[in-house]
Design a protein around this motif. Structure first.
Motif, mmCIF file in Angstrom:
data_model
loop_
_atom_site.group_PDB
_atom_site.id
_atom_site.type_symbol
_atom_site.label_atom_id
_atom_site.label_comp_id
_atom_site.label_asym_id
_atom_site.label_seq_id
_atom_site.Cartn_x
_atom_site.Cartn_y
_atom_site.Cartn_z
ATOM 1 N N ILE B 63 -57.265 -53.977 109.646
ATOM 2 C CA ILE B 63 -56.235 -54.171 108.635
ATOM 3 C C ILE B 63 -56.785 -55.170 107.636
ATOM 4 C CG2 ILE B 63 -53.897 -54.979 108.181
ATOM 5 C CD1 ILE B 63 -53.209 -54.059 111.042
ATOM 6 N N PHE B 64 -56.943 -54.750 106.420
ATOM 7 C CA PHE B 64 -57.577 -55.575 105.376
ATOM 8 C C PHE B 64 -58.851 -56.222 105.892
ATOM 9 C CE2 PHE B 64 -53.530 -54.954 103.366
ATOM 10 C CZ PHE B 64 -53.865 -54.869 102.026
ATOM 11 N N GLU B 66 -59.836 -56.931 108.817
ATOM 12 C CA GLU B 66 -59.838 -57.692 110.073
ATOM 13 C C GLU B 66 -59.532 -56.781 111.247
ATOM 14 O OE1 GLU B 66 -58.384 -61.819 110.118
ATOM 15 O OE2 GLU B 66 -57.428 -61.283 108.225
ATOM 16 N N THR B 67 -60.242 -57.013 112.347
ATOM 17 C CA THR B 67 -60.057 -56.190 113.533
ATOM 18 C C THR B 67 -58.641 -56.340 114.071
ATOM 19 O OG1 THR B 67 -62.356 -56.409 114.102
ATOM 20 C CG2 THR B 67 -60.871 -55.796 115.883
ATOM 21 N N ALA B 68 -57.984 -55.223 114.368
ATOM 22 C CA ALA B 68 -56.581 -55.273 114.791
ATOM 23 C C ALA B 68 -56.385 -55.023 116.275
ATOM 24 C CB ALA B 68 -55.769 -54.268 113.992
ATOM 25 N N LYS B 154 -48.385 -57.292 104.099
ATOM 26 C CA LYS B 154 -49.499 -56.668 103.379
ATOM 27 C C LYS B 154 -49.403 -55.152 103.483
ATOM 28 C CE LYS B 154 -52.688 -59.196 102.293
ATOM 29 N NZ LYS B 154 -53.939 -59.872 102.033
#
Ligand code: ADP
Ligand code: MG
Lengths: 317, 332, 271
Positions: B63-64, B66-68, B154
């Motif tokens: 997500i944007f 970054e690892t989710a 976001k």
């Protein structure tokens, strides 16, 4: 809204222990489950089931006739003793009483449940609900005590019969074999009345729940098709209420089966299963036989529950 | 620019059920993205993977940038408008909307102000003191929207948010959602099983079936150039010609799609393709006539302008269309 | 079942239903009457006269006070334990999906489904086998065991209504597990727990069968009553105690009824 800065896509956890713990439990739901289930399962599993198994185990031991000590060797002799004539009588007497109490409870409970389910509305619905719940939950001993007051020779029942000039009827009833006795409070009739009074409320709510699921127009359809009230009851109402009756009978039957206080306070000197268990473990000190006696209601209720489940009675609970 | 949501080969299997199966997906920041598909196709599961309620059994989610994976829902700046709204019944509307700010530790006055602004934004000013039970379905839906947007997420996830509303309200909300998204610039991921809704609202659409993305593209792509028979059938706009019919047209292909309005009845020019057939049914639809034609066992629907004469049932006709309108498919 | 057309019940049914309710309530009313009787030696009806003196006599009886205090203490602690264990169990069963849920439900219900004498004698023989002396705490142990089910039943019913999506919504809005518990779960199940606690208290306060087996020399109020029932010595005092016990159990039941009635409306409103 402008006061709030745009956040990052992934925010760090809350500072401190709770934030970290929360993350940990979220990642390990099994740990959470174990924390939730652990205490109750340990409590019930160890304290309750453990005791129960220990008790059942003892029914396979025997008592040494000379020393009065328990002989820790596997044997079925205690069960043989359980089926001796005197003990078997106790079992039959208790089951008969439980069955009769259940039938009469259903007969008294049905109109109350039917009225509450179909005709009571608004305020009356609440009145009925509390009118059933209060006696159901109110003190067991006080209820028995109330019947001691009622059944006493100088009590309200004798007084009422005297006022109605019906004392001869009461005497005739008491003169009957088996169900009669010196006075109502030492007869099976008395025991029966108290049993019905104390356990009948448990029958009402399941029947009411079952009846509330019957669409009202089903009953009207039956009468529109020319069914007499008796036919409507027999072919429509009763079959639909049956699961509720069976569910309620689980309570009345089981509770009567195990009770030892009611027959001790109101009744004759002949024992019921509960009293036998009490006497065996207490004065007689014969724990194995007491344990074997407790197996009887467990087995009967197991069978009963199995049958009830097959009839779909649990949906009405 | 980093993608708002990135799925790399993401799977979510429930035992033997492959709810989401090896999905690759890239949702751009600020995009209105729709996930379209029949019930059970895996849309909700995809959304729940983004929100963090489900963890992938395989693959990688960002997500944007970054690892989710392994990040709980409460630490993602992603908010959801639930299908049943999931408003908290014990809190007032204002407290519902302010909930996200409250748990973040934002002061009472500030969050009250923000919540009131958010309620005004969804056209429910002054409703703060009511309880969820006192609102209509449409109003609850707006509260759910305000409750999510007040956190300035976001990415905003919406799971069939308009499904429970009646037609008129639904059309109104479609417009409002679209303009909200434009003005806020937040990435919207919108789940629906209504192709009209997806086509009219989304910048891009992913069509789902059986846990897989069948086609990903702009509404025009999906509408005019369905790449699989499933998409053509589901979007419901195109005829799918079998390989035998393609062969008769002299176009070697496993299958091809052809929109009903691209077909003319009767006349054919030299550069056009044509097929003979028999009219089997016709119906008047206002601006067009819908004519079913049987071409050697294959049923082809033609949308003919109302001004054109309509042949009778049983008439032998020629269907004519341009080669450019015939879109070849990779699979049958 | 809706009664749509026929508004009034047949007369026979009315009589049977009202007769049934009277059968349930007249004995309870008698208890209230007898507390005021002037007759000391027998259960004479109608009472020859009415007096308030037995209330004063009972008030000054240390044994009654001791029994009452013990009962309240036992019921309070047993209820507290049952609240914790019952809620945990209900949360586990309704919030997570795992293989043994049916077994757990059965395990919780068993102590009350089996006749009290079985629970009592099983605990008694286990205590003596483990050389645990009978005391206040053995009574509490027994009571807590069968009180769990009351809390559990109330909590499970409510948990079912706090739909999973409320918890997800809370987490979605940024609340972690503890915050969700405090702000969402607790307010929604609070009244159900209170009602369950009330019923558990009433159940424990009134319990006699298990107590006879797990108590030592201590006597709770029901044990005191039981002795009076078997060997009546203090009839007027017993009459008063019976009335007080009746009132003490009525109040939690009424409270529980009003709590769950309101609670259902609250929890149902979100749907
Ligand atoms: N928690 C779950 N356990 C088992 N199967 C699930 C679960 N969630 C979804 N599924 C299955 O995954 C498939 C996709 O479901 P879903 O994502 O809800 O589809 P959609 O939202 O497109 O209707 C369905 O077959 C559904 O039954
Ligand atoms: Mg879905």
């Amino acid at each position: 809204m402008s006061a709030l800065a745009t956040p990052a896509a992934i925010t760090p956890n809350r500072p401190g222990l709770t934030g970290r713990l929360s993350d940990f439990l979220w990642k390990h739901p099994h740990v959470l489950l174990a924390i939730l289930l652990g205490p109750p399962v340990l409590w019930l599993g160890i304290i309750y089931l453990g005791s129960l198994f220990a008790l059942l185990l003892q029914s396979f031991f025997s008592i040494d006739d000379f020393s009065g000590l328990i002989n820790y060797e596997f044997t079925l002799s205690t069960y043989k003793q359980l089926l001796s004539d005197a003990n078997f009588d106790i079992i039959v007497r208790t089951i008969t009483m439980a069955a009769v109490v259940t039938i009469f409870s259903a007969l008294i409970a049905f109109p109350i449940a039917y009225y509450a389910a179909r005709y009571a509305k608004g305020k009356w619905k609440a009145v009925f609900y509390l009118g059933i719940m209060l006696p159901l939950w109110s003190s067991y001993l006080v209820k028995i005590y109330a019947w001691k007051l009622i059944l006493a020779k100088e009590g309200i029942l004798t007084w009422a019969f005297a006022k109605l000039h019906l004392l001869w009827l009461l005497d005739a009833w008491l003169a009957l074999p088996i169900i009669g006795g010196n006075s109502l409070s030492v007869s099976y009739t008395g025991t029966f009345l108290v049993f019905v009074y104390v356990w009948m409320p448990f029958m009402i709510l399941p029947i009411q729940a079952a009846l509330e699921r019957v669409p009202g127009n089903l009953i009207e359809a039956s009468s529109d098709l020319g069914g007499t009230p008796q036919q409507t009851f027999r072919h429509v109402l009763f079959p639909l209420a049956l699961p509720g009756i069976v569910a309620g009978s689980i309570f009345t039957f089981s509770l009567t089966l195990g009770d030892y206080i009611i027959p001790q306070i109101v009744g004759s000197s002949r024992l019921f299963i509960g009293q036998a268990v009490y006497a065996q473990q207490g004065t007689a000190g014969n724990i194995p036989l007491a344990a074997a006696f407790t197996v009887v209601p467990i087995v009967i209720m197991g069978l009963y529950l199995w049958m009830a489940k097959r009839m779909g009675a649990f949906d009405a609970l | 620019m980093t993608a708002a949501v990135l799925f790399e080969n993401v799977s979510r299997h429930f035992g033997a059920v492959k709810a989401v199966d090896a999905v690759d997906l890239e949702i751009a920041a600020g995009e209105f993205f729709a996930m379209l598909g029949p019930s059970g196709s895996g849309k909700t599961t995809c959304l729940r993977l983004m929100a963090g309620f489900e963890q992938p059994t395989g693959g990688h989610i960002e997500i944007f940038g970054e690892t989710a994976e392994g990040v709980p829902p409460y630490r993602r700046s992603v908010n959801t408008v639930f299908q049943d709204y999931a408003l908290f019944p014990h809190l007032s509307i204002l407290d519902n909307v302010a909930y996200g700010l409250m748990v973040k530790g934002i002061g009472k006055d500030e969050r009250r102000k923000a919540a009131e602004d958010a309620l005004a934004m969804v056209k429910l000013p002054g409703y703060g003191q009511r309880r969820p039970g006192q609102l209509s379905g449409g109003q609850r839906q707006r509260v759910a929207l305000a409750r999510a947007l007040v956190n300035k997420p976001k990415v905003l996830l919406l799971d069939e948010p308009l499904g429970a509303l009646d037609l008129k309200l639904r059309e109104q909300m479609q417009e409002e959602l679209k303009s909200l998204q434009k003005s806020l610039g937040i990435t919207f991921v919108f789940v629906t099983h209504d192709q009209g809704e997806a086509l009219s609202m989304a910048d891009r659409i992913a069509v789902f079936n059986d846990g897989k993305i069948q086609q990903l593209g702009t509404p025009e792509d999906i509408y005019k150039r369905p790449q699989t028979r499933f998409v053509a059938d589901f979007v419901g706009s195109s005829n799918v010609l079998s390989s035998a019919t393609c062969a008769r047209l002299g176009v070697p292909a496993k299958a091809a799609s052809l929109r009903p309005e691209a077909i003319a009845i009767g006349t054919s020019w030299a550069e056009q393709l044509s097929l003979p057939g028999t009219v089997t049914a016709r119906s008047f639809l206002g601006a067009t006539n819908r004519v079913s034609v049987d071409c050697a066992g294959e049923k082809i629907i033609v949308a003919s302008p109302a001004a054109m004469p309509v042949p009778d049932i049983g008439a032998e006709v020629q269907l004519a269309f341009s080669r450019n309108d015939l879109h070849l498919m990779e699979e049958a | 079942m809706r009664s749509d057309r026929s508004a009034s019940a047949p007369l026979g049914l009315k009589i049977a239903a009202i007769g049934g309710l009277l059968f349930l309530h007249i004995p309870i009313l008698l208890i209230f009457l007898y507390a005021f009787t002037t007759e000391e030696k027998s259960y004479q009806f109608p009472p020859p006269g009415l007096t308030l003196q037995w209330f004063a006599v009972t008030w000054n009886r240390p044994d009654v006070w001791a029994a009452l205090t013990l009962s309240v203490k036992v019921a309070t602690i047993a209820t507290a334990i049952a609240l914790v264990l019952g809620t945990l169990c209900a949360a586990a069963v309704s919030q997570t999906r795992f293989f043994g849920r049916e077994t757990i439900s059965l395990l919780v219900i068993l102590p009350i489904a089996l006749p009290g004498i079985i629970t009592g004698i099983a605990l008694r023989s286990a205590f003596s086998m483990a050389d645990i002396p009978f005391s206040f705490w053995t009574i509490v142990l027994g009571h807590a065991t069968f009180c769990i089910v009351v809390v559990y039943n109330n909590a499970v019913a409510r948990f079912r209504r706090v739909s999973g999506s409320l918890i997800e919504a809370s987490m979605d809005l940024g609340a972690d597990g503890f915050q969700t518990f405090r702000h969402i779960i607790l307010p929604n199940i609070g009244t159900a727990l209170l009602a369950g606690g009330m019923l558990a208290f009433a159940l424990s306060f009134d319990e006699v069968i298990v107590t006879t087996f797990t108590g030592g020399q201590q006597s709770t109020l029901p044990i005191w009553m039981l002795e009076e029932l078997i060997r009546p010595r203090q009839r007027p005092v017993t009459n008063v105690v019976a009335m007080v016990v009746m009132l003490v159990t009525f109040l939690p039941i009424l409270a529980a009824y009003y709590l769950t009635r309101d609670g259902d409306q609250i929890a149902g409103a979100g749907k």
